[in-house]
Design a protein around this motif. Sequence first.
Motif, PDB file in Angstrom:
ATOM      1  N   GLY A  21      48.243  42.410  43.843  1.00 39.34           N
ATOM      2  CA  GLY A  21      46.912  42.093  42.959  1.00 39.34           C
ATOM      3  C   GLY A  21      45.592  42.848  42.907  1.00 39.34           C
ATOM      4  O   GLY A  21      45.289  42.880  44.865  1.00 39.34           O
ATOM      5  N   CYS A  25      40.132  39.823  45.380  1.00 36.31           N
ATOM      6  CA  CYS A  25      40.493  39.701  46.516  1.00 36.31           C
ATOM      7  C   CYS A  25      41.461  40.708  47.342  1.00 36.31           C
ATOM      8  O   CYS A  25      41.329  41.436  47.803  1.00 36.31           O
ATOM      9  CB  CYS A  25      41.172  38.187  46.555  1.00 36.31           C
ATOM     10  SG  CYS A  25      42.461  37.927  47.652  1.00 36.31           S
ATOM     11  N   GLY A  26      42.218  41.555  46.009  1.00 36.36           N
ATOM     12  CA  GLY A  26      43.227  42.410  46.422  1.00 36.36           C
ATOM     13  C   GLY A  26      42.427  43.891  46.911  1.00 36.36           C
ATOM     14  O   GLY A  26      42.780  44.044  48.356  1.00 36.36           O
ATOM     15  N   ARG A  45      49.241  44.865  37.676  1.00 39.81           N
ATOM     16  CA  ARG A  45      50.121  45.056  36.557  1.00 39.81           C
ATOM     17  C   ARG A  45      49.414  45.457  35.473  1.00 39.81           C
ATOM     18  O   ARG A  45      50.003  46.259  35.453  1.00 39.81           O
ATOM     19  CB  ARG A  45      50.619  43.345  36.492  1.00 39.81           C
ATOM     20  CG  ARG A  45      49.592  42.410  36.911  1.00 39.81           C
ATOM     21  CD  ARG A  45      50.471  41.021  36.239  1.00 39.81           C
ATOM     22  NE  ARG A  45      51.099  40.998  34.758  1.00 39.81           N
ATOM     23  CZ  ARG A  45      51.076  40.057  34.139  1.00 39.81           C
ATOM     24  NH1 ARG A  45      52.319  39.004  34.645  1.00 39.81           N
ATOM     25  NH2 ARG A  45      52.135  40.299  32.921  1.00 39.81           N
ATOM     26  N   ALA A 165      51.995  47.881  37.350  1.00 42.99           N
ATOM     27  CA  ALA A 165      53.320  47.804  38.458  1.00 42.99           C
ATOM     28  C   ALA A 165      53.089  46.718  39.310  1.00 42.99           C
ATOM     29  O   ALA A 165      52.439  45.941  39.209  1.00 42.99           O
ATOM     30  CB  ALA A 165      53.181  48.932  39.974  1.00 42.99           C
ATOM     31  N   SER A 203      45.797  35.606  42.153  1.00 41.92           N
ATOM     32  CA  SER A 203      45.278  34.576  41.948  1.00 41.92           C
ATOM     33  C   SER A 203      45.971  33.926  41.550  1.00 41.92           C
ATOM     34  O   SER A 203      47.345  33.126  42.157  1.00 41.92           O
ATOM     35  CB  SER A 203      44.427  35.105  40.440  1.00 41.92           C
ATOM     36  OG  SER A 203      43.642  34.101  40.784  1.00 41.92           O
ATOM     37  N   PHE A 225      40.213  30.903  29.573  1.00 41.85           N
ATOM     38  CA  PHE A 225      39.330  32.128  29.530  1.00 41.85           C
ATOM     39  C   PHE A 225      39.190  33.217  30.428  1.00 41.85           C
ATOM     40  O   PHE A 225      38.047  34.134  30.943  1.00 41.85           O
ATOM     41  CB  PHE A 225      37.914  31.685  29.488  1.00 41.85           C
ATOM     42  CG  PHE A 225      37.190  32.338  28.598  1.00 41.85           C
ATOM     43  CD1 PHE A 225      37.064  33.094  27.092  1.00 41.85           C
ATOM     44  CD2 PHE A 225      35.828  32.512  29.021  1.00 41.85           C
ATOM     45  CE1 PHE A 225      36.235  33.744  27.294  1.00 41.85           C
ATOM     46  CE2 PHE A 225      34.717  34.044  28.934  1.00 41.85           C
ATOM     47  CZ  PHE A 225      34.887  34.266  27.450  1.00 41.85           C
ATOM     48  N   GLY A 226      40.354  33.458  31.602  1.00 40.32           N
ATOM     49  CA  GLY A 226      40.195  33.451  32.944  1.00 40.32           C
ATOM     50  C   GLY A 226      41.162  34.804  32.198  1.00 40.32           C
ATOM     51  O   GLY A 226      41.418  35.218  31.281  1.00 40.32           O
ATOM     52  N   LEU A 264      30.569  34.228  27.191  1.00 46.22           N
ATOM     53  CA  LEU A 264      30.019  33.158  28.490  1.00 46.22           C
ATOM     54  C   LEU A 264      28.547  33.081  28.215  1.00 46.22           C
ATOM     55  O   LEU A 264      28.041  33.988  27.808  1.00 46.22           O
ATOM     56  CB  LEU A 264      31.070  33.495  29.994  1.00 46.22           C
ATOM     57  CG  LEU A 264      29.573  33.070  31.148  1.00 46.22           C
ATOM     58  CD1 LEU A 264      30.496  31.537  30.789  1.00 46.22           C
ATOM     59  CD2 LEU A 264      30.625  33.699  32.231  1.00 46.22           C
ATOM     60  N   GLY A 424      44.617  34.857  49.565  1.00 48.24           N
ATOM     61  CA  GLY A 424      43.363  34.763  49.647  1.00 48.24           C
ATOM     62  C   GLY A 424      43.142  34.291  47.559  1.00 48.24           C
ATOM     63  O   GLY A 424      43.922  34.496  46.939  1.00 48.24           O
ATOM     64  N   GLY A 444      34.485  30.647  43.280  1.00 46.91           N
ATOM     65  CA  GLY A 444      35.626  31.580  42.632  1.00 46.91           C
ATOM     66  C   GLY A 444      35.728  32.683  43.572  1.00 46.91           C
ATOM     67  O   GLY A 444      36.474  32.916  44.039  1.00 46.91           O
TER      68      GLY A 444
HETATM   69  C1  LIG Z   1      34.717  34.166  32.407  1.00 48.41           C
HETATM   70  C2  LIG Z   1      34.619  34.152  34.515  1.00 48.41           C
HETATM   71  C3  LIG Z   1      33.478  34.209  34.534  1.00 48.41           C
HETATM   72  C4  LIG Z   1      33.520  34.320  36.505  1.00 48.41           C
HETATM   73  N1  LIG Z   1      32.510  34.284  36.624  1.00 48.41           N
HETATM   74  C5  LIG Z   1      32.284  33.582  38.614  1.00 48.41           C
HETATM   75  C6  LIG Z   1      31.085  33.950  39.511  1.00 48.41           C
HETATM   76  O1  LIG Z   1      29.619  34.850  38.296  1.00 48.41           O
HETATM   77  N2  LIG Z   1      31.430  33.432  40.493  1.00 48.41           N
HETATM   78  C7  LIG Z   1      32.248  33.775  41.027  1.00 48.41           C
HETATM   79  O2  LIG Z   1      32.904  32.988  41.934  1.00 48.41           O
HETATM   80  N3  LIG Z   1      33.676  33.068  40.535  1.00 48.41           N
HETATM   81  C8  LIG Z   1      33.394  33.503  39.133  1.00 48.41           C
HETATM   82  N4  LIG Z   1      34.790  32.757  38.770  1.00 48.41           N
HETATM   83  C9  LIG Z   1      35.703  32.626  39.048  1.00 48.41           C
HETATM   84  C10 LIG Z   1      36.178  34.212  39.481  1.00 48.41           C
HETATM   85  O3  LIG Z   1      36.724  34.816  38.453  1.00 48.41           O
HETATM   86  C11 LIG Z   1      37.798  33.953  40.245  1.00 48.41           C
HETATM   87  O4  LIG Z   1      37.351  33.204  41.293  1.00 48.41           O
HETATM   88  C12 LIG Z   1      37.904  35.275  40.768  1.00 48.41           C
HETATM   89  O5  LIG Z   1      37.756  36.526  40.008  1.00 48.41           O
HETATM   90  C13 LIG Z   1      39.177  35.068  41.590  1.00 48.41           C
HETATM   91  O6  LIG Z   1      39.677  36.609  42.197  1.00 48.41           O
HETATM   92  P1  LIG Z   1      41.267  37.147  42.282  1.00 48.41           P
HETATM   93  O7  LIG Z   1      41.226  38.211  42.661  1.00 48.41           O
HETATM   94  O8  LIG Z   1      42.044  36.480  43.087  1.00 48.41           O
HETATM   95  O9  LIG Z   1      41.734  37.676  41.226  1.00 48.41           O
HETATM   96  P2  LIG Z   1      42.101  38.212  40.162  1.00 48.41           P
HETATM   97  O10 LIG Z   1      40.604  38.839  39.760  1.00 48.41           O
HETATM   98  O11 LIG Z   1      42.294  37.232  38.950  1.00 48.41           O
HETATM   99  O12 LIG Z   1      43.005  39.495  40.260  1.00 48.41           O
HETATM  100  C14 LIG Z   1      44.819  39.199  40.168  1.00 48.41           C
HETATM  101  C15 LIG Z   1      44.868  40.036  39.812  1.00 48.41           C
HETATM  102  O13 LIG Z   1      46.351  40.016  39.941  1.00 48.41           O
HETATM  103  C16 LIG Z   1      47.414  40.543  39.352  1.00 48.41           C
HETATM  104  N5  LIG Z   1      48.803  39.832  39.130  1.00 48.41           N
HETATM  105  C17 LIG Z   1      48.927  38.686  38.948  1.00 48.41           C
HETATM  106  N6  LIG Z   1      49.952  39.157  39.262  1.00 48.41           N
HETATM  107  C18 LIG Z   1      50.127  40.353  39.736  1.00 48.41           C
HETATM  108  C19 LIG Z   1      51.726  40.256  39.819  1.00 48.41           C
HETATM  109  N7  LIG Z   1      52.847  39.661  39.942  1.00 48.41           N
HETATM  110  N8  LIG Z   1      52.035  41.936  40.083  1.00 48.41           N
HETATM  111  C20 LIG Z   1      51.107  42.559  40.319  1.00 48.41           C
HETATM  112  N9  LIG Z   1      49.287  41.956  40.153  1.00 48.41           N
HETATM  113  C21 LIG Z   1      49.503  41.029  39.427  1.00 48.41           C
HETATM  114  C22 LIG Z   1      45.884  40.795  37.991  1.00 48.41           C
HETATM  115  O14 LIG Z   1      46.257  41.231  37.243  1.00 48.41           O
HETATM  116  C23 LIG Z   1      45.116  40.636  37.987  1.00 48.41           C
HETATM  117  O15 LIG Z   1      44.414  41.812  38.293  1.00 48.41           O
HETATM  118  C24 LIG Z   1      34.648  33.103  36.711  1.00 48.41           C
HETATM  119  C25 LIG Z   1      36.256  32.930  36.485  1.00 48.41           C
HETATM  120  C26 LIG Z   1      36.126  33.111  34.824  1.00 48.41           C
HETATM  121  C27 LIG Z   1      37.434  33.331  33.869  1.00 48.41           C
END
Ligand SMILES: Cc1cc2nc3c(=O)[nH]c(=O)nc-3n(C[C@H](O)[C@H](O)[C@H](O)COP(=O)(O)OP(=O)(O)OC[C@H]3O[C@@H](n4cnc5c(N)ncnc54)[C@H](O)[C@@H]3O)c2cc1C
Length: 467
Positions: A21, A25-26, A45, A165, A203, A225-226, A264, A424, A444
């Motif tokens: 990912g 986080c990643g 991916r 990937a 995520s 909406f995510g 949003l 994470g 988030g």
């Molecule tokens: C509209 C909106 C507004 C928000 N605003 C805020 C904000 O202002 N402040 C805040 O704190 N939080 C906010 N959030 C929440 C925040 O966006 C998330 O908590 C945060 O982005 C999570 O980060 P992440 O890296 O864990 O996940 P993500 O950013 O979702 O990244 C996960 C990645 O993993 C990839 N993936 C998944 N499965 C696989 C697989 N099997 N193989 C390869 N890749 C894979 C996905 O394609 C994705 O790119 C908001 C959320 C939304 C939807």
Amino acid sequence: MSILPATGASFAAETDVAVVGAGACGLVAALMAKEVGAEVLVFERDPAPQGSTAMSSGMIMACDTRFQRAKGVADSPALMARDILAKNKGEAVPKQVETICRESGPAVEWLADTHGVPLDLVQGFLYPGHSVLRMHAPPSRSGAELIGALTRAAERAGVDIVTRAQVTALFADGDGRVAGLRYRRPDGKEEDVGCRALVLASSGFGGNKAMVRRYIPEMADALYFGHAGNQGDAMLWGEALGAALADMGAYQGHGSVAHPHGALVTWALMMEGGFQVNARGERFSNEHRGYSEQAVDVIAQPGGIAWNIYDVRLDALGCEFEDYRQAATAGAVLSAPSAEALAEKAGLPPQALARTIAAVAALARGEGRDPFGRDFSAKPALAPPYHAIRVTGALFHTQGGLVVDETARVLRKDGSRLPNLFAGGGAARGISGAHVWGYLSGNGLLPAVTLGRIAGREAARLVTARK
Ligand SMILES: Cc1cc2nc3c(=O)[nH]c(=O)nc-3n(C[C@H](O)[C@H](O)[C@H](O)COP(=O)(O)OP(=O)(O)OC[C@H]3O[C@@H](n4cnc5c(N)ncnc54)[C@H](O)[C@@H]3O)c2cc1C
């Protein structure tokens, strides 16, 4: 999403730390693992790093930062932890909250100062439950700018991101030690890559209808909406490896997504004097409890619809946000010189809306008490011309997930650590407790950035110590 036996597996390539990912986080995990001296490969991916991070407002909650000090804001890990735990009524794990709060300031300063991510303290309004200003965001207040800056930082640092990937399987031995992963290309070709430690940064499960129905039935039919690619893979692999899952019913909702425009609409409008009415032109809640739980209240209104009511002053505040500007460009914002004229445009009952606006104005003047318990007296009353946006409630991202310790190591159900698995962000159990109302704004990206940084550091330390 399967687990394949490590015995007999042969890998086309190997790396120290693999990251699944490329959201916040990643990418943060990869930057940190690289800094500690490990070889890192990130698997994503999508054709480019995006995730829910790109859809967010890019607001990272952090305390005791140089950005806060420069603006005279006094904050501390203890105060931030208190706010987080107050919002979820003590349901989150205090030790995890404390670790994340302590790490937040150094993480944000490191991103800005070492990796050139353009972050600064957001001023002008407080989100519900925050004692002080502590949101740090890029100038556009958009996650697209944040993920762009993180991607460029990763490229500068020499982190390899394998895009297109999709990781479909992990290789592990009977003890849960991960030896590698399998990923699939869009054309169906598969490749196996070995690793010495794995960070799950894929995520939550918001994009997986069956999992949402199972764990969060109240949002099973709501707008998601995510990021669609967040399919709960981390939880499915973790479960198969014997990991503990917790707080699976927790999530970030939002009660203000422009409908049908799908943008949003910042909650800053509500915090600075705006309010919501339903199709009857009546208020139905205290908007200051939080936008997450407001999702449920909005969905419960006739047609699952509410209207944000505000004015020119608040329109200017909204225009500081990229998403709001997009909503306005798409024609979501209605404006009229009087309550009745606004109601005509919105299709709301004119007399009822005029009554509601007048009642809120009286509350802002300090007359009477709001039946929903909100204090309107600290902000100016709305002034004509009035504005309105039609909104609905939505599921933004899930907050339950893999139980991790303070080193972001994934734990088994008996509390012992899996040998080399880290998680994470949305993949890990969050800091919002078990319910929608436990989400404090910022819960988030905060665990994405801090747990990602910890996971990258600890995974790299684990493998470099073994070399
Ligand atoms: C509209 C909106 C507004 C928000 N605003 C805020 C904000 O202002 N402040 C805040 O704190 N939080 C906010 N959030 C929440 C925040 O966006 C998330 O908590 C945060 O982005 C999570 O980060 P992440 O890296 O864990 O996940 P993500 O950013 O979702 O990244 C996960 C990645 O993993 C990839 N993936 C998944 N499965 C696989 C697989 N099997 N193989 C390869 N890749 C894979 C996905 O394609 C994705 O790119 C908001 C959320 C939304 C939807």
